[in-house]
Design an enzyme around this catalytic site. Structure first.
Site, PDB file in Angstrom:
ATOM      1  N   LYS A  73       0.829  -1.205   0.000  1.00 28.03           N
ATOM      2  CA  LYS A  73       0.000   0.000   0.000  1.00 28.03           C
ATOM      3  C   LYS A  73       0.873   1.267   0.000  1.00 28.03           C
ATOM      4  O   LYS A  73       2.078   1.193   0.268  1.00 28.03           O
ATOM      5  CB  LYS A  73      -0.916  -0.021   1.230  1.00 28.03           C
TER       6      LYS A  73
ATOM      7  N   TYR B 216     -12.617  -2.284  -1.992  1.00 25.42           N
ATOM      8  CA  TYR B 216     -13.082  -2.296  -0.594  1.00 25.42           C
ATOM      9  C   TYR B 216     -14.608  -2.240  -0.481  1.00 25.42           C
ATOM     10  O   TYR B 216     -15.117  -1.783   0.538  1.00 25.42           O
ATOM     11  CB  TYR B 216     -12.453  -1.116   0.157  1.00 25.42           C
TER      12      TYR B 216
ATOM     13  N   ASN C 136      -1.798  -0.330   7.438  1.00 23.63           N
ATOM     14  CA  ASN C 136      -1.131  -1.594   7.755  1.00 23.63           C
ATOM     15  C   ASN C 136      -0.277  -2.131   6.617  1.00 23.63           C
ATOM     16  O   ASN C 136      -0.011  -3.317   6.525  1.00 23.63           O
ATOM     17  CB  ASN C 136      -2.159  -2.616   8.250  1.00 23.63           C
TER      18      ASN C 136
ATOM     19  N   HIS D 266      -1.962  -5.228   1.690  1.00 23.00           N
ATOM     20  CA  HIS D 266      -3.243  -5.917   1.545  1.00 23.00           C
ATOM     21  C   HIS D 266      -2.945  -7.362   1.194  1.00 23.00           C
ATOM     22  O   HIS D 266      -1.975  -7.640   0.480  1.00 23.00           O
ATOM     23  CB  HIS D 266      -4.083  -5.303   0.423  1.00 23.00           C
TER      24      HIS D 266
ATOM     25  N   GLU E 278     -10.462 -10.334  -6.544  1.00 22.79           N
ATOM     26  CA  GLU E 278      -9.465  -9.255  -6.527  1.00 22.79           C
ATOM     27  C   GLU E 278      -8.452  -9.385  -7.667  1.00 22.79           C
ATOM     28  O   GLU E 278      -8.083  -8.381  -8.288  1.00 22.79           O
ATOM     29  CB  GLU E 278      -8.734  -9.265  -5.185  1.00 22.79           C
TER      30      GLU E 278
HETATM   31  P1  IDP Z   1      -7.751  -7.095   5.951  1.00 25.64           P
HETATM   32  O1  IDP Z   1      -7.008  -6.032   5.189  1.00 25.64           O
HETATM   33  O2  IDP Z   1      -6.933  -7.640   7.096  1.00 25.64           O
HETATM   34  O3  IDP Z   1      -8.329  -8.178   5.077  1.00 25.64           O
HETATM   35  P2  IDP Z   1     -10.410  -5.872   6.060  1.00 25.64           P
HETATM   36  O4  IDP Z   1     -11.441  -6.083   7.129  1.00 25.64           O
HETATM   37  O5  IDP Z   1     -10.652  -6.472   4.721  1.00 25.64           O
HETATM   38  O6  IDP Z   1      -9.008  -6.370   6.661  1.00 25.64           O
HETATM   39  O7  IDP Z   1     -10.206  -4.306   5.946  1.00 25.64           O
HETATM   40  C1  IDP Z   1      -9.548  -3.727   4.842  1.00 25.64           C
HETATM   41  C2  IDP Z   1      -8.680  -2.573   5.318  1.00 25.64           C
HETATM   42  O8  IDP Z   1      -9.501  -1.558   5.917  1.00 25.64           O
HETATM   43  C3  IDP Z   1      -7.693  -2.950   6.434  1.00 25.64           C
HETATM   44  O9  IDP Z   1      -6.504  -3.537   5.937  1.00 25.64           O
HETATM   45  C4  IDP Z   1      -7.441  -1.613   7.090  1.00 25.64           C
HETATM   46  O10 IDP Z   1      -6.535  -0.804   6.343  1.00 25.64           O
HETATM   47  C5  IDP Z   1      -8.830  -0.964   7.039  1.00 25.64           C
HETATM   48  N1  IDP Z   1      -9.638  -1.256   8.225  1.00 25.64           N
HETATM   49  C6  IDP Z   1     -10.322  -2.398   8.491  1.00 25.64           C
HETATM   50  N2  IDP Z   1     -10.972  -2.336   9.663  1.00 25.64           N
HETATM   51  C7  IDP Z   1     -10.719  -1.116  10.152  1.00 25.64           C
HETATM   52  C8  IDP Z   1     -11.150  -0.416  11.359  1.00 25.64           C
HETATM   53  O11 IDP Z   1     -11.898  -0.952  12.203  1.00 25.64           O
HETATM   54  N3  IDP Z   1     -10.682   0.848  11.519  1.00 25.64           N
HETATM   55  C9  IDP Z   1      -9.863   1.456  10.616  1.00 25.64           C
HETATM   56  N4  IDP Z   1      -9.448   0.865   9.489  1.00 25.64           N
HETATM   57  C10 IDP Z   1      -9.865  -0.407   9.258  1.00 25.64           C
HETATM   58 MG    MG Z   2      -9.759  -8.035   3.644  1.00 25.35          MG
END
Ligand code: IDP
Ligand code: MG
Length: 170
Positions: free
Chosen positions: A11, A51, A125, A128, A139
């Site tokens: 990212k 997303y 983070n 992805h 995806e």
């Molecule tokens: P993942 O990336 O671990 O699969 P997902 O639930 O698919 O997690 O969420 C996609 C992205 O959205 C996450 O990597 C993160 O950057 C952001 N995200 C997810 N949940 C939260 C939250 O509760 N607060 C803030 N950002 C979040």
């Molecule tokens: Mg995800």
């Protein structure tokens, strides 16, 4: 164990922090092969489609800005998109990536080591990683055309495109 493929994105925060090499080194521990790779300037449409499962969450707008690199601007507003393939690839890569919340992620995982939570509350983070096989297929098809991957991992079809313009080297 099944051979799987998945989408990994480095990212914009990973690009900005110059972590591409570190992340690829960590991912190489899983002994997967790369079957597709490209740098992408993420459009709003692509970000929203990627997303879409989070569209009702309060942080959706900020998440779309984040994956587009809006916070950083030129020359960091891009991602490195990769397709990896290997045995049990999704579970193994997600373990290396770490938990979604960087504060809860294993400290030696990619997200644990390099991630942060912004003051606006977005989980930056760094990577992805597709979470299951159907998400991976969706995806990979969203981010890559068949010819951008070294083998046809999903069924393809031939279509005739008329009057299509293409940019070529002058
Ligand atoms: P993942 O990336 O671990 O699969 P997902 O639930 O698919 O997690 O969420 C996609 C992205 O959205 C996450 O990597 C993160 O950057 C952001 N995200 C997810 N949940 C939260 C939250 O509760 N607060 C803030 N950002 C979040
Ligand atoms: Mg995800």
């Amino acid at each position: 164990m099944a051979i799987e493929q998945l989408l990994i994105l480095i990212k914009p925060d990973g690009i900005k922090k110059s972590l591409t090499g570190n992340i690829l080194t960590k991912l190489s521990e899983a002994r997967m092969v790369i079957i597709g790779a490209k740098v992408v300037k993420v459009s709003k449409e692509l970000a929203e489609q990627h997303y879409f499962h989070l569209k009702d969450r309060p942080f959706f707008g900020e998440l779309v800005d984040y994956i587009q690199g809006k916070l950083y601007g030129e020359p960091y507003d891009r991602v490195l998109a990769l397709v990896y393939q290997g045995e049990d690839a999704i579970t193994r890569m997600r373990t290396l990536a770490g938990a979604t919340n960087p504060e809860e992620a294993d400290p030696v995982s990619i997200r644990g080591a390099y991630g942060r939570i912004t003051t606006k509350g977005v989980y930056e983070n760094v990577v992805h990683c597709s979470s299951d096989m159907s998400e991976a297929e969706r995806e990979i098809k969203l981010w890559f055309k068949p010819e951008e991957i070294v083998k046809y991992i999903y069924p393809t079809k031939k279509i005739t495109v008329e009057k299509e313009e293409e940019i070529v080297w002058e």
